[in-house]
Design an enzyme around this catalytic site. Structure first.
Site, short mmCIF file in Angstrom:
data_model
loop_
_atom_site.label_atom_id
_atom_site.label_comp_id
_atom_site.label_asym_id
_atom_site.label_seq_id
_atom_site.Cartn_x
_atom_site.Cartn_y
_atom_site.Cartn_z
N LYS A 1 19.05 70.66 41.11
CA LYS A 1 20.32 70.53 41.80
C LYS A 1 21.15 71.75 41.43
CE LYS A 1 23.81 66.94 42.39
NZ LYS A 1 24.89 66.59 41.49
N HIS B 1 24.44 72.33 42.49
CA HIS B 1 25.89 72.15 42.52
C HIS B 1 26.25 70.99 41.59
CE1 HIS B 1 24.04 69.46 45.43
NE2 HIS B 1 25.03 68.64 45.16
#
Ligand code: OMP
Length: 234
Positions: free
Chosen positions: A114, A116
């Site tokens: 991921k 963000h």
């Protein structure tokens, strides 16, 4: 007979059969071997079955702690099937052994990183400097376990051991594709290569012993033949 199996393992085998987790027929495995039986941990989704698998794992882990001195800080479940397992098992450990195990955490990995928000690859407790116990459904060739070990090590964790619901006791696929020769076990190779202990709630031997009480003669014969063909030498 199953009478040599501890009661909690017998209960677990019974739950697996009643819940349709353990099936007999013809199944292609990740290794391309055609197996007369298949254990699908994804079927443990009802409250009762999720409780049954979490209990059996927790008891296996507590036994490993008592008998083999297994020590760990984190219960790690590799995505995807390990994810519900690690959380359910952690809750159960806290219930069954609150005096020493309610301090353990769980964590799991994402299949995709991921980029963000909080970012990173791991959800739950940070693995850095921690002793990490991997929990997973089934071990056949050990490939998925190898990936988990690499990932944990990269995150700074120390792999303390592996616990699976089922050890299929199979030899590693032969490099030349000739599976008729004797060969070492997937588990044995992982133990040697990484120096870690590996525990299972059930083995194929346990299933064959247990199935004598309920399975058809044909399923028993097919499963015994499969074991004779693919069981590892160690
Ligand atoms: P490795 O032994 O690490 O390669 O993993 C075997 C994987 O195969 C398991 O994590 C399962 O996803 C799947 N599997 C089962 O779920 N049940 C079985 O009875 C057999 C397999 C398999 O394909 O070998």
């Amino acid at each position: 007979t199953t009478s040599q199996l501890p009661a909690y393992k017998q209960d677990f085998l019974k739950s697996a059969i009643d819940g349709g987790v353990l099936k007999f027929g013809s199944f292609e495995l990740k290794s391309k071997r055609i197996s007369p039986y298949f254990f699908n941990a994804g079927e443990f989704h009802t409250a009762r079955l999720a409780g049954a698998i979490a209990s059996a794992f927790a008891k296996t882990i507590i036994e490993a702690q008592e008998k083999s001195g297994l020590e760990f800080d984190i219960v790690f479940g590799p995505a995807y099937k390990g994810i519900p397992l690690c959380s359910a098992i952690t809750i159960k450990l806290g219930e069954l052994a609150p005096q020493n195990l309610d301090r353990v955490s769980y964590s799991f990995d994402r299949k995709e990183a991921k980029d963000h928000g909080e970012g990173g690859n791991i959800v739950g407790a940070s693995l850095k400097g921690k002793r990490v116990l991997i929990v997973d459904d089934v071990i056949t060739a050990g490939t998925a376990k190898r990936d988990a070990i690499e990932k944990i090590t990269k995150e700074g964790g120390i792999v303390a051991g592996i616990v699976v619901a089922l050890d299929r006791m199979e030899k590693l696929p032969a490099a030349d594709g000739d599976d008729s020769k004797p060969g070492p076990s997937a588990i044995g190779e992982l133990r040697k290569e990484y120096g870690i202990p590996i525990f299972a709630i059930l083995t194929l031997d346990d299933i064959i012993d247990g199935m004598k009480g309920f399975a058809t003669p044909e399923d028993i014969k097919n499963t015994e033949e499969y074991r004779a063909k693919y069981k590892a030498t160690d």
